[in-house]
Design an enzyme around this catalytic site. Structure first.
Site, PDB file in Angstrom:
ATOM      1  N   LYS A 147     -25.141 -34.897  25.372  1.00 58.74           N
ATOM      2  CA  LYS A 147     -25.561 -36.193  25.524  1.00 58.74           C
ATOM      3  C   LYS A 147     -27.280 -36.465  25.532  1.00 58.74           C
ATOM      4  O   LYS A 147     -27.729 -37.113  24.935  1.00 58.74           O
ATOM      5  CB  LYS A 147     -24.868 -36.819  26.768  1.00 58.74           C
ATOM      6  CG  LYS A 147     -25.492 -38.229  27.201  1.00 58.74           C
ATOM      7  CD  LYS A 147     -24.764 -38.717  28.466  1.00 58.74           C
ATOM      8  CE  LYS A 147     -25.524 -38.317  29.696  1.00 58.74           C
ATOM      9  NZ  LYS A 147     -26.799 -39.213  30.039  1.00 58.74           N
ATOM     10  N   ASN A 148     -27.820 -35.456  26.479  1.00 56.23           N
ATOM     11  CA  ASN A 148     -29.185 -35.667  26.733  1.00 56.23           C
ATOM     12  C   ASN A 148     -29.858 -35.054  25.731  1.00 56.23           C
ATOM     13  O   ASN A 148     -31.207 -35.565  25.872  1.00 56.23           O
ATOM     14  CB  ASN A 148     -29.410 -34.882  27.872  1.00 56.23           C
ATOM     15  CG  ASN A 148     -28.744 -35.809  29.476  1.00 56.23           C
ATOM     16  OD1 ASN A 148     -28.468 -36.727  29.465  1.00 56.23           O
ATOM     17  ND2 ASN A 148     -28.996 -34.827  30.494  1.00 56.23           N
ATOM     18  N   CYS A 156     -29.600 -44.716  36.906  1.00 53.93           N
ATOM     19  CA  CYS A 156     -28.289 -44.486  37.458  1.00 53.93           C
ATOM     20  C   CYS A 156     -28.223 -44.625  38.996  1.00 53.93           C
ATOM     21  O   CYS A 156     -29.433 -44.828  39.515  1.00 53.93           O
ATOM     22  CB  CYS A 156     -27.900 -42.950  37.328  1.00 53.93           C
ATOM     23  SG  CYS A 156     -27.701 -42.418  35.891  1.00 53.93           S
ATOM     24  N   ARG A 171     -35.936 -43.576  40.355  1.00 54.65           N
ATOM     25  CA  ARG A 171     -36.431 -42.871  39.287  1.00 54.65           C
ATOM     26  C   ARG A 171     -37.781 -43.227  38.674  1.00 54.65           C
ATOM     27  O   ARG A 171     -37.625 -44.244  38.008  1.00 54.65           O
ATOM     28  CB  ARG A 171     -35.174 -42.695  38.061  1.00 54.65           C
ATOM     29  CG  ARG A 171     -34.055 -41.693  38.924  1.00 54.65           C
ATOM     30  CD  ARG A 171     -33.027 -41.795  37.837  1.00 54.65           C
ATOM     31  NE  ARG A 171     -33.054 -40.914  36.737  1.00 54.65           N
ATOM     32  CZ  ARG A 171     -31.986 -40.477  35.834  1.00 54.65           C
ATOM     33  NH1 ARG A 171     -30.812 -41.245  36.007  1.00 54.65           N
ATOM     34  NH2 ARG A 171     -32.140 -39.856  34.992  1.00 54.65           N
ATOM     35  N   ASP A 179     -27.290 -31.789  37.333  1.00 51.43           N
ATOM     36  CA  ASP A 179     -26.190 -32.745  36.705  1.00 51.43           C
ATOM     37  C   ASP A 179     -24.742 -31.908  36.952  1.00 51.43           C
ATOM     38  O   ASP A 179     -23.757 -32.406  36.477  1.00 51.43           O
ATOM     39  CB  ASP A 179     -26.266 -32.862  35.184  1.00 51.43           C
ATOM     40  CG  ASP A 179     -27.454 -33.938  34.821  1.00 51.43           C
ATOM     41  OD1 ASP A 179     -27.663 -34.734  35.951  1.00 51.43           O
ATOM     42  OD2 ASP A 179     -28.050 -34.172  33.796  1.00 51.43           O
ATOM     43  N   ARG A 207     -19.585 -42.873  30.080  1.00 52.26           N
ATOM     44  CA  ARG A 207     -21.222 -42.737  29.359  1.00 52.26           C
ATOM     45  C   ARG A 207     -21.370 -41.350  28.973  1.00 52.26           C
ATOM     46  O   ARG A 207     -22.217 -41.298  28.150  1.00 52.26           O
ATOM     47  CB  ARG A 207     -21.961 -42.986  30.769  1.00 52.26           C
ATOM     48  CG  ARG A 207     -21.996 -44.327  31.114  1.00 52.26           C
ATOM     49  CD  ARG A 207     -23.141 -44.597  32.159  1.00 52.26           C
ATOM     50  NE  ARG A 207     -24.416 -44.073  31.655  1.00 52.26           N
ATOM     51  CZ  ARG A 207     -25.411 -43.838  32.478  1.00 52.26           C
ATOM     52  NH1 ARG A 207     -25.287 -44.081  33.667  1.00 52.26           N
ATOM     53  NH2 ARG A 207     -26.587 -43.300  31.954  1.00 52.26           N
TER      54      ARG A 207
HETATM   55  C1  UD1 Z   1     -32.971 -36.125  32.583  1.00 53.09           C
HETATM   56  C2  UD1 Z   1     -31.621 -36.302  32.121  1.00 53.09           C
HETATM   57  C3  UD1 Z   1     -30.593 -36.325  33.432  1.00 53.09           C
HETATM   58  C4  UD1 Z   1     -31.144 -35.091  34.244  1.00 53.09           C
HETATM   59  C5  UD1 Z   1     -32.581 -34.816  34.600  1.00 53.09           C
HETATM   60  C6  UD1 Z   1     -32.949 -33.716  35.240  1.00 53.09           C
HETATM   61  C7  UD1 Z   1     -31.639 -37.680  30.260  1.00 53.09           C
HETATM   62  C8  UD1 Z   1     -30.962 -38.792  29.685  1.00 53.09           C
HETATM   63  N1  UD1 Z   1     -31.141 -37.590  31.431  1.00 53.09           N
HETATM   64  O1  UD1 Z   1     -33.189 -37.344  33.295  1.00 53.09           O
HETATM   65  O2  UD1 Z   1     -29.214 -36.330  33.150  1.00 53.09           O
HETATM   66  O3  UD1 Z   1     -30.419 -35.031  35.540  1.00 53.09           O
HETATM   67  O4  UD1 Z   1     -33.301 -34.977  33.279  1.00 53.09           O
HETATM   68  O5  UD1 Z   1     -32.564 -32.790  34.446  1.00 53.09           O
HETATM   69  O6  UD1 Z   1     -31.938 -36.819  29.454  1.00 53.09           O
HETATM   70  N2  UD1 Z   1     -39.948 -38.325  38.143  1.00 53.09           N
HETATM   71  C9  UD1 Z   1     -41.149 -39.051  38.449  1.00 53.09           C
HETATM   72  N3  UD1 Z   1     -42.002 -39.625  37.578  1.00 53.09           N
HETATM   73  C10 UD1 Z   1     -41.563 -39.764  36.295  1.00 53.09           C
HETATM   74  C11 UD1 Z   1     -40.602 -39.471  35.718  1.00 53.09           C
HETATM   75  C12 UD1 Z   1     -39.508 -38.575  36.753  1.00 53.09           C
HETATM   76  O7  UD1 Z   1     -41.442 -39.008  39.641  1.00 53.09           O
HETATM   77  O8  UD1 Z   1     -42.489 -40.414  35.609  1.00 53.09           O
HETATM   78  C13 UD1 Z   1     -38.922 -37.779  39.044  1.00 53.09           C
HETATM   79  C14 UD1 Z   1     -37.749 -38.716  39.045  1.00 53.09           C
HETATM   80  O9  UD1 Z   1     -37.614 -39.711  39.891  1.00 53.09           O
HETATM   81  C15 UD1 Z   1     -36.716 -37.343  39.428  1.00 53.09           C
HETATM   82  C16 UD1 Z   1     -37.197 -36.305  38.719  1.00 53.09           C
HETATM   83  O10 UD1 Z   1     -38.574 -36.664  38.544  1.00 53.09           O
HETATM   84  O11 UD1 Z   1     -36.644 -37.429  40.606  1.00 53.09           O
HETATM   85  C17 UD1 Z   1     -36.612 -35.787  37.721  1.00 53.09           C
HETATM   86  O12 UD1 Z   1     -36.708 -36.640  36.567  1.00 53.09           O
HETATM   87  P1  UD1 Z   1     -36.662 -36.275  34.845  1.00 53.09           P
HETATM   88  O13 UD1 Z   1     -36.724 -34.694  34.781  1.00 53.09           O
HETATM   89  O14 UD1 Z   1     -37.672 -37.114  34.223  1.00 53.09           O
HETATM   90  O15 UD1 Z   1     -35.003 -36.693  34.609  1.00 53.09           O
HETATM   91  P2  UD1 Z   1     -34.833 -37.778  33.589  1.00 53.09           P
HETATM   92  O16 UD1 Z   1     -35.510 -37.490  32.287  1.00 53.09           O
HETATM   93  O17 UD1 Z   1     -34.712 -39.251  34.142  1.00 53.09           O
END
Ligand code: UD1
Length: 416
Positions: free
Chosen positions: A19-20, A114, A119, A301, A393
């Site tokens: 999915k991701n 979510c 986030r 996850d 999902r």
């Molecule tokens: C992706 C995955 C999700 C997985 C996560 C971590 C998808 C669709 N989802 O989510 O299933 O759990 O990676 O492996 O691919 N953060 C910031 N600032 C930013 C971006 C992120 O502070 O600009 C923080 C977030 O709040 C969170 C952490 O970094 O606490 C991890 O986020 P991130 O690695 O970006 O995860 P996603 O890409 O949202």
């Protein structure tokens, strides 16, 4: 979904495409006016939503008889990506990078996300700014514009998956080389790099914390196969361990599950790996301590699913969540099924119990929903899980796959 627990799972389950990864490959197809075809696409709700997002932007998409997804973005128009789509799936913001690369502008609603804590997107914004993007935040929208993207050295304060991906995709059209330091190293990032390379982008360093992307004026279409879903695989491996069966999980590269398999082995789970499958057999489990971290650390996850296994292991375990805030919201539901879990800040203290008992529970999010199914498989009696649209999902036909290996599980409705 209704689960009657206590059955041993035996046989084989094939995992679907990741999915991701596929969500980002669909977004990356925006980068080229030529058609792209993607194989091994999971038929899950988040994929349908991502297709609605790009169709809203003018893409044409169709699955052929073999199940391959064809995406044609030749007639694309970078109109707004509205809140009613973005609020349903945060990954919608990954269209921002490719729209900027192809059209020099993007307007995307600010994401909701979510139910696993706030986030942020500050790292996406910071990285894109360094490539020359100007932002305006008004009326709940992010408006991004760049007359010209210019390669830059970008250092991420945290190895965010989404930020790394958005920056990679925008950098494809930047003049010169972009270097991302402290880039995310997840297998899904490696898959996106493979896809960009197949479009004609010179890219180096995926799987390490330094990524280099050379900008290119024109990209061509491609035919690409998405990797197997390591989180789905991990979920079913834990299902096998919990039910004491003999289960083979196929369609996955075991190296994508490195630390997960190490930890399960340490707990006492009996595992055999081959080049694209993992066999799990009846095991007596003991407690351990686990921290979630970006790849190659233990994936957040799989934290809820592991919590169920540790609940049935002897002794007391500590599970620390380092990636998301408030990712323990399902613990009350597990405790209602007989688990003994206490939350202290971002630590969960899990005392092993001899067994669980079925109950009516509700899935607060995707992975917690999967954990409740696992608890139901192990519990004595019937577990009824509502709000299973969260599970849909990210898991393709979960109940059919589990039925195929002997689980007594029935879908009643999506619960939406
Ligand atoms: C992706 C995955 C999700 C997985 C996560 C971590 C998808 C669709 N989802 O989510 O299933 O759990 O990676 O492996 O691919 N953060 C910031 N600032 C930013 C971006 C992120 O502070 O600009 C923080 C977030 O709040 C969170 C952490 O970094 O606490 C991890 O986020 P991130 O690695 O970006 O995860 P996603 O890409 O949202």
């Amino acid at each position: 979904m209704t689960v009657n627990g206590g059955r041993r799972l035996t046989g084989a389950i094939r995992v679907s495409g990741a999915k991701n990864s596929v969500l980002k490959l669909i977004a990356a197809a925006i980068l080229t006016p030529e058609a792209c075809t993607i194989d091994n696409v999971p038929r899950i709700a988040d994929v349908n939503l991502m297709l609605r997002v790009i169709e809203h932007l003018g893409a044409q998409t169709a699955f052929d008889e073999q199940g391959a997804l064809r995406i044609d973005c030749s007639g694309m128009n970078p109109v707004d990506t509205p809140y009613n789509l973005v609020r349903q799936m945060r990954a919608s913001i990954s269209v921002m990078g490719p729209l900027l690369a192809r059209f020099g502008r993007a307007k995307v609603a600010m994401p909701g996300g979510c139910n696993i804590g706030s986030r942020k997107i500050n790292l996406h914004i910071k990285g894109l700014r360094e490539l020359g993007v100007d932002f305006n935040f008004e009326h709940g929208y992010i408006e991004a514009k760049a007359d010209r993207l210019k390669g830059a050295d970008i250092s991420l304060a945290f190895a965010s998956v989404g930020a790394t991906e958005n920056i990679m995709m925008a950098a494809v059209a930047a003049e010169g080389v972009t270097r991302i330091e402290n880039a995310a190293r997840e297998p899904e990032i490696q898959d996106l790099a493979g896809f960009l390379r197949a479009l004609g982008v010179p890219i180096r360093g995926e799987g390490t914390s330094t990524l280099e992307i050379e900008g290119r004026a024109e990209l061509h279409g491609t035919h690409y196969r998405v990797i197997g879903d390591r989180v789905e695989a991990g979920t079913y491996i834990i299902a096998g361990a919990i039910t004491g069966g003999d289960l083979t999980v196929e369609g996955i590269a075991p190296r994508h599950l490195g630390i997960v398999l190490d930890k399960l082995g340490e707990i006492g789970v009996n595992l055999d790996t081959s080049s694209e499958s993992v066999r799990v057999r009846s095991s007596e489990c003991v407690c351990t301590d686990v921290c979630t971290l970006p790849f190659p650390g233990f994936p957040t996850d799989l934290q809820p699913q592991l919590m169920v296994l540790l609940s049935l292991a002897s002794g007391t375990s500590i599970l620390t969540e380092n990636v998301f805030e408030s990712r323990f919201m399902f613990v009350d539901e597990l405790n209602r099924m007989g688990c003994d879990i206490r939350i202290e800040g971002h630590h969960a203290i899990i005392r092993g119990v001899p067994g669980l008992s079925g109950a009516e529970v509700s899935a607060p999010d995707l992975r917690a929903g999967a954990a409740l199914v696992l608890a139901g498989l192990a519990a004595e009696g019937t577990t009824e899980i509502c709000d299973i649209y969260h599970i849909d999902r990210g898991y393709e036909r979960m109940e059919e796959k589990l039925q195929g290996v002997g689980a007594a599980i029935t879908r009643i409705s999506t619960g939406k």
